[in-house]
Design an enzyme around this catalytic site. Structure first.
Site, PDB file in Angstrom:
ATOM      1  N   ASP A 281       0.818  -1.212   0.000  1.00 43.95           N
ATOM      2  CA  ASP A 281       0.000   0.000   0.000  1.00 43.95           C
ATOM      3  C   ASP A 281       0.854   1.267   0.000  1.00 43.95           C
ATOM      4  O   ASP A 281       2.027   1.254   0.326  1.00 43.95           O
ATOM      5  CB  ASP A 281      -0.883   0.049   1.257  1.00 43.95           C
ATOM      6  CG  ASP A 281      -2.026  -0.951   1.229  1.00 43.95           C
ATOM      7  OD1 ASP A 281      -2.099  -1.752   0.280  1.00 43.95           O
ATOM      8  OD2 ASP A 281      -2.847  -0.942   2.174  1.00 43.95           O
ATOM      9  N   ASP A 282       0.186   2.370  -0.369  1.00 44.13           N
ATOM     10  CA  ASP A 282       0.656   3.759  -0.218  1.00 44.13           C
ATOM     11  C   ASP A 282       1.728   4.193  -1.211  1.00 44.13           C
ATOM     12  O   ASP A 282       2.223   5.316  -1.097  1.00 44.13           O
ATOM     13  CB  ASP A 282       1.178   4.024   1.212  1.00 44.13           C
ATOM     14  CG  ASP A 282       0.080   3.867   2.264  1.00 44.13           C
ATOM     15  OD1 ASP A 282      -1.096   3.756   1.880  1.00 44.13           O
ATOM     16  OD2 ASP A 282       0.414   3.849   3.470  1.00 44.13           O
ATOM     17  N   HIS A 333      -5.701   2.666  -4.119  1.00 42.06           N
ATOM     18  CA  HIS A 333      -5.869   2.817  -2.675  1.00 42.06           C
ATOM     19  C   HIS A 333      -6.447   4.202  -2.415  1.00 42.06           C
ATOM     20  O   HIS A 333      -6.177   4.809  -1.385  1.00 42.06           O
ATOM     21  CB  HIS A 333      -4.488   2.657  -2.010  1.00 42.06           C
ATOM     22  CG  HIS A 333      -4.520   2.466  -0.525  1.00 42.06           C
ATOM     23  ND1 HIS A 333      -5.457   1.714   0.133  1.00 42.06           N
ATOM     24  CD2 HIS A 333      -3.687   2.956   0.456  1.00 42.06           C
ATOM     25  CE1 HIS A 333      -5.212   1.712   1.426  1.00 42.06           C
ATOM     26  NE2 HIS A 333      -4.136   2.483   1.663  1.00 42.06           N
ATOM     27  N   HIS A 337      -5.646   9.019  -0.265  1.00 40.77           N
ATOM     28  CA  HIS A 337      -5.732   8.310   1.016  1.00 40.77           C
ATOM     29  C   HIS A 337      -6.742   8.971   1.958  1.00 40.77           C
ATOM     30  O   HIS A 337      -6.534   9.067   3.167  1.00 40.77           O
ATOM     31  CB  HIS A 337      -4.347   8.233   1.679  1.00 40.77           C
ATOM     32  CG  HIS A 337      -4.164   7.015   2.532  1.00 40.77           C
ATOM     33  ND1 HIS A 337      -4.589   6.936   3.836  1.00 40.77           N
ATOM     34  CD2 HIS A 337      -3.575   5.823   2.272  1.00 40.77           C
ATOM     35  CE1 HIS A 337      -4.275   5.772   4.353  1.00 40.77           C
ATOM     36  NE2 HIS A 337      -3.652   5.061   3.410  1.00 40.77           N
ATOM     37  N   HIS A 434       3.832  -2.260   3.046  1.00 36.51           N
ATOM     38  CA  HIS A 434       3.789  -0.914   2.467  1.00 36.51           C
ATOM     39  C   HIS A 434       5.067  -0.635   1.684  1.00 36.51           C
ATOM     40  O   HIS A 434       6.154  -0.992   2.125  1.00 36.51           O
ATOM     41  CB  HIS A 434       3.615   0.143   3.561  1.00 36.51           C
ATOM     42  CG  HIS A 434       2.324   0.058   4.297  1.00 36.51           C
ATOM     43  ND1 HIS A 434       2.091  -0.869   5.284  1.00 36.51           N
ATOM     44  CD2 HIS A 434       1.172   0.814   4.179  1.00 36.51           C
ATOM     45  CE1 HIS A 434       0.856  -0.709   5.760  1.00 36.51           C
ATOM     46  NE2 HIS A 434       0.292   0.314   5.091  1.00 36.51           N
TER      47      HIS A 434
END
Length: 472
Positions: A281-282, A333, A337, A434
């Site tokens: 993620d991210d 995602h 965010h 991540h």
């Protein structure tokens, strides 16, 4: 006057004689012309002398064109001739019937029948009220029976739309059954031998107005697990907003239930196949994503990258292109965010429009970088996938992906700790790591050590879409 007076007609001027002459004159007027002239029966011949009075001292009256004395001397007795004598009849005239007596009789009969019906319709009836015999007169209604019986019950109240009492005793003054059946019409007419039971009156709600509005459909969550798939098509319902005309209070009620969608949560059963889905993620973040891509390639592993749209800029665009070219899955995602009203962690804090925009703009960033449609399996920030988020994203996604193992690598617990959590994966598990959002060097180091060990145990590393094929 001198001489023989035997041929002189003697006149009778009494009231009865005058009436008889008038009647005979009417009968003679109907006699046809040319017939024999009748002798006036009111003037019979007389052999006696005509009294000498002032009224008869003048000339003799003329009767039918001849002196009365001459007609009086004609042979034979005087007689009246029938109207048809002396000529042909011009048609027999029937006497008209008088129908008024018949009309009067019929009217009397009808009036009698109506009067009898009214009498029986309004005649008192004997009924049983709460076990006691009661005679009910008047219009014989249920209300009449209540009054006649003297039964004591408590009346209902007048209540507001929210259930509060507006007027004590302002509701129905009684509740009733007639022959065992509920009856709410106080004007119902009773019959002989009816059995009535009176009980306390029911409350009555104030008059009100209702405004209808759409009622948004929701989502029902079933099961547990890392994979969240929405099934069915939702449909809005209708709610009513009721406002009391006396109290001014408002309440809401559901007029038509909405049709909810179902979000099924489940884990993937691989049937014993040793497959694991690695997810990041991210990102992208070139300094770390590039190293992760190198490690994956070295271990013949595939992974899924849940990217943040605002990160797909500059050199990071090339990283995204490389990931897709090497067979990895690139999903969103969200755009930023859930920054702003989402407090960087929860789409559920955002408006409907903001929720949709977060995902749509995330898709646009991927498509702009790769030149192909974005994958519709997404991961929400923080994994927060509540009802409002489900409803808003249902038309836009195929699934929302959670995780079975959270390495908590974003906390930087040390590479060894992260590695141990990766090595705890079981067949069908989804592992969360991540590649962006900060220093991810520990994640890179842990991945480099863990993948060869898992591969040695016979595990394969697949994308989320590939893992989901086990569920189909």
């Amino acid at each position: 006057m001198s001489g023989n007076t035997s041929n002189v007609v003697e006149y009778d001027f009494s009231r009865d004689a005058i009436a008889r002459r008038q009647a005979n004159s009417s009968d003679l007027s109907a006699m046809p012309q040319g017939g024999p002239e009748p002798v006036d029966a009111a003037f019979p011949s007389s052999s006696g002398p005509l009294p000498a009075t002032a009224s008869n001292s003048g000339p003799l009256p003329v009767i039918n064109g001849a002196p009365a004395a001459a007609q009086a001397t004609s042979p034979g007795p005087a007689r009246a001739v029938p109207a048809h004598a002396g000529g042909p009849s011009k048609g027999k005239q029937r006497p008209q019937r008088n129908i008024m007596p018949l009309v009067v009789i019929i009217g009397v009969i009808i009036a009698a029948l109506i009067g009898t019906g009214i009498f029986f319709a309004l005649a008192p009836v004997n009924v049983t009220v709460n076990g006691q015999q009661v005679t009910v007169g008047g219009e014989r209604t249920l209300d009449d029976a209540f009054i006649a019986s003297g039964v004591s019950v408590k009346p209902g109240n007048l209540i507001a739309v929210d259930g509060s009492v507006l007027e004590s005793g302002g509701g129905n003054k009684f509740s009733a059954t007639v022959n065992g059946a509920d009856e709410s019409d106080a004007a119902r007419q009773l019959s002989e031998s009816d059995e009535i039971v009176f009980t306390d009156g029911a409350d009555v709600e104030e008059e009100s107005t209702v405004v209808e509005e759409p009622l948004r459909y929701g989502a029902v969550v079933e099961g547990t697990g890392a994979v969240h798939v929405i099934e069915g098509a939702g449909a809005d319902g209708i709610k009513g907003i009721k406002t009391g005309s006396i109290s001014g209070l408002t309440t809401e009620s559901i007029i038509q239930q909405p049709t909810s969608v179902t979000c099924k949560h489940f884990n993937i059963d691989t049937g014993g196949d040793k497959v694991i889905a690695l997810t990041f993620d991210d990102g992208p973040q070139t300094a770390y994503t590039s190293h992760i891509l190198d490690i994956l390639a070295a271990n013949n592993a595939k992974a899924t990258f849940f990217t943040v749209g605002t990160c797909i800029t500059g050199d990071n665009i090339g990283v995204v292109q490389r990931a897709q070219a090497e067979g990895h899955q690139v999903s969103t995602h969200t755009y930023d965010h859930a920054d702003g009203s989402g407090q960087g962690v929860n789409l559920g804090y955002m408006s409907d429009e903001e929720i949709v925009a977060e995902v749509e703009k995330g898709y646009e960033c991927i498509e702009a970088a790769t030149g192909s449609p974005a994958n519709r399996a997404i991961r929400t920030p923080g994994g927060n996938f509540g009802e409002n988020v489900i409803v808003n994203l249902q038309p836009l996604i195929t699934s929302e992906i959670g995780w079975n193992i959270d390495t908590h690598d974003w906390q930087r617990p040390g590479a060894a700790t992260i590695e141990s959590r990766i090595l705890a994966a079981q067949p069908g598990n989804i592992v969360l790591m991540h590649d962006g959002g900060g220093d991810r060097s520990q994640t890179v180091e842990a991945l480099r050590s863990a993948l060869p060990k898992l591969a040695a145990q016979g595990y394969r590393f697949v994308t989320v879409d590939e893992l989901l094929q086990y569920a189909s």
